[in-house]
Design an enzyme around this catalytic site. Structure first.
Site, PDB file in Angstrom:
ATOM      1  N   GLU A  16       0.765  -1.293  -0.184  1.00  0.00           N
ATOM      2  CA  GLU A  16       0.045  -0.050   0.025  1.00  0.00           C
ATOM      3  C   GLU A  16       0.824   1.367   0.181  1.00  0.00           C
ATOM      4  O   GLU A  16       1.935   1.423   0.705  1.00  0.00           O
ATOM      5  CB  GLU A  16      -0.959   0.017   1.311  1.00  0.00           C
ATOM      6  N   HIS A  70      -4.246   6.903   0.818  1.00  0.00           N
ATOM      7  CA  HIS A  70      -3.554   5.342   0.752  1.00  0.00           C
ATOM      8  C   HIS A  70      -4.306   4.744  -0.558  1.00  0.00           C
ATOM      9  O   HIS A  70      -5.177   4.987  -0.659  1.00  0.00           O
ATOM     10  CB  HIS A  70      -3.446   4.600   2.131  1.00  0.00           C
ATOM     11  N   HIS A  72      -5.310   0.591  -2.116  1.00  0.00           N
ATOM     12  CA  HIS A  72      -5.650  -0.818  -1.809  1.00  0.00           C
ATOM     13  C   HIS A  72      -5.355  -1.570  -3.090  1.00  0.00           C
ATOM     14  O   HIS A  72      -6.063  -1.354  -3.918  1.00  0.00           O
ATOM     15  CB  HIS A  72      -7.014  -0.824  -1.484  1.00  0.00           C
ATOM     16  N   ASP A  83      -8.788   0.167   8.640  1.00  0.00           N
ATOM     17  CA  ASP A  83      -8.631   1.804   8.288  1.00  0.00           C
ATOM     18  C   ASP A  83      -9.608   2.388   9.451  1.00  0.00           C
ATOM     19  O   ASP A  83      -8.966   3.617   9.874  1.00  0.00           O
ATOM     20  CB  ASP A  83      -9.477   1.793   6.694  1.00  0.00           C
TER      21      ASP A  83
HETATM   22 ZN   LIG Z   1      -7.034   0.888   3.568  1.00  0.00          ZN
END
Ligand SMILES: [Zn+2]
Length: 121
Positions: A16, A70, A72, A83
């Site tokens: 990530e 961020h 995925h 999260d």
């Molecule tokens: Zn996430």
């Protein structure tokens, strides 16, 4: 802005990526990449130094740190349970870019009354 986040996400996949969003009240102007300190490829942890530098850069440019992003790499751009558990800044926007399908998908979220609300990008 989204393009920069997608490029960052692709560069570090399958891990990530993460970073900060700089902007004004209701506008995201710029995405700043940060180092991801998490050794787990399914999580992210923004380097505190990068976070600090981003706040300073924002001030210098007359902007604010309005949120974080961020990626995925393998799942949809919905916040994961992790999260939600690690949602550190209630007032911040969270942008999640998913590389799970051929066309990258970006969604922006904020917390409102402890509920997650999707905001248009
Ligand atoms: Zn996430």
């Amino acid at each position: 802005m989204i393009e920069a986040v997608v490029a960052h996400a692709r560069a570090v996949a399958p891990a990530e990526c993460c970073g900060m969003l700089l902007g004004r009240a209701h506008e995201i102007v710029e995405a700043l990449p940060a180092r991801n300190l998490s050794a787990d490829p399914n999580r992210f942890l923004v380097d505190p130094q990068d976070h600090f530098d981003a706040r300073r850069l924002a001030r210098q440019r007359g902007l604010e740190l309005v949120g974080f992003y961020h990626s995925h790499p393998h799942s949809p751009s919905q916040p994961s349970a992790t999260d939600l558990a690690e949602w550190s800044y209630p007032d911040a926007l969270y942008l999640i870019v998913s590389l799970a399908s051929d066309t990258p998908e970006a969604k922006l979220f904020r917390l409102e009354d402890a509920r997650l609300v999707e905001v248009s990008v």
